[in-house]
Design a protein around this motif. Structure first.
Motif, mmCIF file in Angstrom:
data_model
loop_
_atom_site.group_PDB
_atom_site.id
_atom_site.type_symbol
_atom_site.label_atom_id
_atom_site.label_comp_id
_atom_site.label_asym_id
_atom_site.label_seq_id
_atom_site.Cartn_x
_atom_site.Cartn_y
_atom_site.Cartn_z
ATOM 1 N N GLY A 123 51.949 28.971 -83.493
ATOM 2 C CA GLY A 123 52.464 30.144 -84.179
ATOM 3 C C GLY A 123 51.989 31.443 -83.564
ATOM 4 N N ASN A 124 50.696 31.519 -83.272
ATOM 5 C CA ASN A 124 50.119 32.721 -82.660
ATOM 6 C C ASN A 124 48.760 32.344 -82.083
ATOM 7 N N ALA A 125 48.732 32.115 -80.788
ATOM 8 C CA ALA A 125 47.513 31.632 -80.139
ATOM 9 C C ALA A 125 46.360 32.632 -80.264
ATOM 10 N N GLU A 126 46.657 33.919 -80.141
ATOM 11 C CA GLU A 126 45.607 34.929 -80.207
ATOM 12 C C GLU A 126 45.022 35.014 -81.616
ATOM 13 N N ALA A 127 45.884 34.957 -82.633
ATOM 14 C CA ALA A 127 45.394 34.970 -84.011
ATOM 15 C C ALA A 127 44.555 33.731 -84.294
ATOM 16 N N ALA A 128 44.978 32.590 -83.743
ATOM 17 C CA ALA A 128 44.210 31.360 -83.923
ATOM 18 C C ALA A 128 42.835 31.489 -83.274
ATOM 19 N N ARG A 129 42.779 32.103 -82.102
ATOM 20 C CA ARG A 129 41.499 32.287 -81.412
ATOM 21 C C ARG A 129 40.577 33.185 -82.228
ATOM 22 N N LEU A 130 41.140 34.259 -82.773
ATOM 23 C CA LEU A 130 40.333 35.182 -83.582
ATOM 24 C C LEU A 130 39.858 34.527 -84.870
ATOM 25 N N ALA A 131 40.594 33.511 -85.325
ATOM 26 C CA ALA A 131 40.197 32.795 -86.532
ATOM 27 C C ALA A 131 39.137 31.735 -86.254
ATOM 28 N N GLY A 132 38.742 31.597 -85.002
ATOM 29 C CA GLY A 132 37.676 30.658 -84.656
ATOM 30 C C GLY A 132 38.147 29.330 -84.104
ATOM 31 N N ILE A 133 39.446 29.188 -83.895
ATOM 32 C CA ILE A 133 39.977 27.944 -83.340
ATOM 33 C C ILE A 133 39.792 27.944 -81.824
ATOM 34 N N ARG A 134 39.247 26.874 -81.292
ATOM 35 C CA ARG A 134 39.044 26.755 -79.851
ATOM 36 C C ARG A 134 40.369 26.353 -79.199
ATOM 37 N N VAL A 135 41.127 27.350 -78.841
ATOM 38 C CA VAL A 135 42.496 27.153 -78.387
ATOM 39 C C VAL A 135 42.573 26.224 -77.180
ATOM 40 N N ALA A 136 41.709 26.426 -76.197
ATOM 41 C CA ALA A 136 41.763 25.618 -74.974
ATOM 42 C C ALA A 136 41.565 24.138 -75.273
ATOM 43 N N ARG A 137 40.600 23.838 -76.136
ATOM 44 C CA ARG A 137 40.327 22.433 -76.452
ATOM 45 C C ARG A 137 41.496 21.786 -77.178
ATOM 46 N N TYR A 138 42.107 22.522 -78.086
ATOM 47 C CA TYR A 138 43.218 21.948 -78.844
ATOM 48 C C TYR A 138 44.458 21.783 -77.984
ATOM 49 N N ARG A 139 44.664 22.691 -77.054
ATOM 50 C CA ARG A 139 45.794 22.521 -76.146
ATOM 51 C C ARG A 139 45.581 21.296 -75.251
ATOM 52 N N ALA A 140 44.351 21.089 -74.822
ATOM 53 C CA ALA A 140 44.040 19.890 -74.039
ATOM 54 C C ALA A 140 44.237 18.637 -74.888
ATOM 55 N N LEU A 141 43.854 18.714 -76.175
ATOM 56 C CA LEU A 141 44.042 17.585 -77.086
ATOM 57 C C LEU A 141 45.525 17.247 -77.226
ATOM 58 N N ALA A 142 46.365 18.268 -77.339
ATOM 59 C CA ALA A 142 47.803 18.032 -77.476
ATOM 60 C C ALA A 142 48.349 17.267 -76.279
ATOM 61 N N TYR A 143 47.913 17.641 -75.077
ATOM 62 C CA TYR A 143 48.381 16.934 -73.882
ATOM 63 C C TYR A 143 47.788 15.531 -73.795
ATOM 64 N N ALA A 144 46.589 15.355 -74.323
ATOM 65 C CA ALA A 144 45.993 14.014 -74.347
ATOM 66 C C ALA A 144 46.815 13.082 -75.233
ATOM 67 N N VAL A 145 47.220 13.574 -76.398
ATOM 68 C CA VAL A 145 48.051 12.765 -77.289
ATOM 69 C C VAL A 145 49.389 12.451 -76.627
ATOM 70 N N SER A 146 49.973 13.436 -75.972
ATOM 71 C CA SER A 146 51.237 13.212 -75.278
ATOM 72 C C SER A 146 51.076 12.169 -74.179
ATOM 73 N N GLY A 147 49.960 12.234 -73.451
ATOM 74 C CA GLY A 147 49.707 11.258 -72.395
ATOM 75 C C GLY A 147 49.531 9.851 -72.926
#
Length: 324
Positions: free
Chosen positions: A201-225
């Protein structure tokens, strides 16, 4: 009216198609044919579920089809060329899927290359790798290796994954169902799923909310793999050999299923239920056209038309609904 069409239009079309095909070909409505449809879309559906997860963060995994093909080749090599067990082949297949995911994460998260460009590069990389490790030839029991027949073969246990049954239900259908349930729970009932949607929805807002964006994006690709690996294992078991380019057709079909899913119940976002409906939708159309003896070369056109129609529902009608 527009709001109802936006939410239920695709389901109404699917229901209408089921009725039309059943009237024109009564055998279409049989339990046996329903299982045939589900079995035909099981592999596509599993790949599409992985693509769906990658899309939740705003990404897009174009390497999914290449990952399926690479898994088919590595599992075949493991059993046929190196004479190892089916269990070992499954492990090798899953590791291959994770390797593809790792490259995607490295390019998109670390190197910060746009997802479409990065995963397109990964697609060509693993398509080429599958050709290199097999010297551009298919891998089949009895093939010649260094002047002698290959020592191994597909084990019965591994082949059961592609052609076996649990009761009257084909194993691929059971696997598809289990993967769909797990992905649904992952996306809709866990904090990881909430975080993935927040990033999309909004990567920058998620980052400011404390979500580790890089790790979750890597997780998404891991699930896809992993999903691509499971699909590749099922395809390898069904084929009983490692065919060059076996995974290529599954990219467009899985993307179509995931995007068609946007229009289900007006979700307008990547979602598990929509993707499953999208995969079944494609399977119903292809099966019905086949039973009506429609030329095989029209199927790609029809899939494209379905995808275009779903996108119209998802984007054009959404704009109309939002203005109401």
């Amino acid at each position: 009216m527009t709001r109802l069409l936006y939410r239920y239009g695709l389901l109404v079309i699917l229901a209408a198609l089921l009725v039309v095909f059943a009237v024109l070909r009564p055998a279409f409505a049989s339990y046996a044919n329903a299982l045939i449809i589900l079995q035909s879309v099981a592999i596509v559906g599993v790949v599409a579920l992985g693509v769906t997860v990658s899309m939740t963060t705003g990404g897009f995994d174009l390497s999914a089809g290449a990952a399926v093909g690479a898994v088919v080749m590595t599992t075949a090599l493991t059993m046929v060329r190196f004479n190892l067990t089916g269990g070992t082949a499954i492990v090798v297949g899953l590791l291959t899927g994770l390797l593809v995911a790792g490259v995607n994460a490295l390019l998109t998260v670390v190197a910060k290359i746009p997802d479409l460009v990065a995963t397109l590069g990964t697609m060509f990389l693993f398509q080429g790798l599958a050709l290199i490790i097999t010297s551009g030839t298919s891998v089949a029991p009895g093939m010649t290796v260094d002047g002698a027949p290959a020592p191994g073969r597909y084990t019965e246990g591994f082949a059961w994954i592609g052609s076996g049954k649990i009761g009257s239900v084909p194993v691929p259908v059971v696997v598809f169902t289990l993967v769909a349930v797990v992905v649904y729970l992952f996306l809709e009932r866990t904090r990881w799923g909430v975080a993935l949607y927040a990033i999309g929805g909004n990567a920058e807002a998620a980052r400011l909310a404390g979500i580790r964006v890089a790790r979750y994006r890597a997780l998404a690709y891991a699930v896809s793999g992993i999903c691509a690996a499971i699909a590749g294992i099922m395809l390898s078991a069904r084929l009983g050999r490692g065919d060059v380019g076996a995974g290529d057709p599954y990219l467009l079909q899985s993307v179509a299923a995931a995007l068609i899913g946007y229009a289900v119940l007006g979700a307008n976002r990547p979602n598990t239920v929509g993707t499953v409906v999208g995969a079944v939708f494609i399977g119903v159309v292809i099966n019905g056209m086949t039973m009506l003896n429609a030329p095989y070369y029209t199927q790609t056109f029809v899939q494209g038309a379905l995808l275009a129609g779903a996108l119209v529902v998802s984007y054009t009608l959404r704009s109309s609904v939002e203005r109401l």
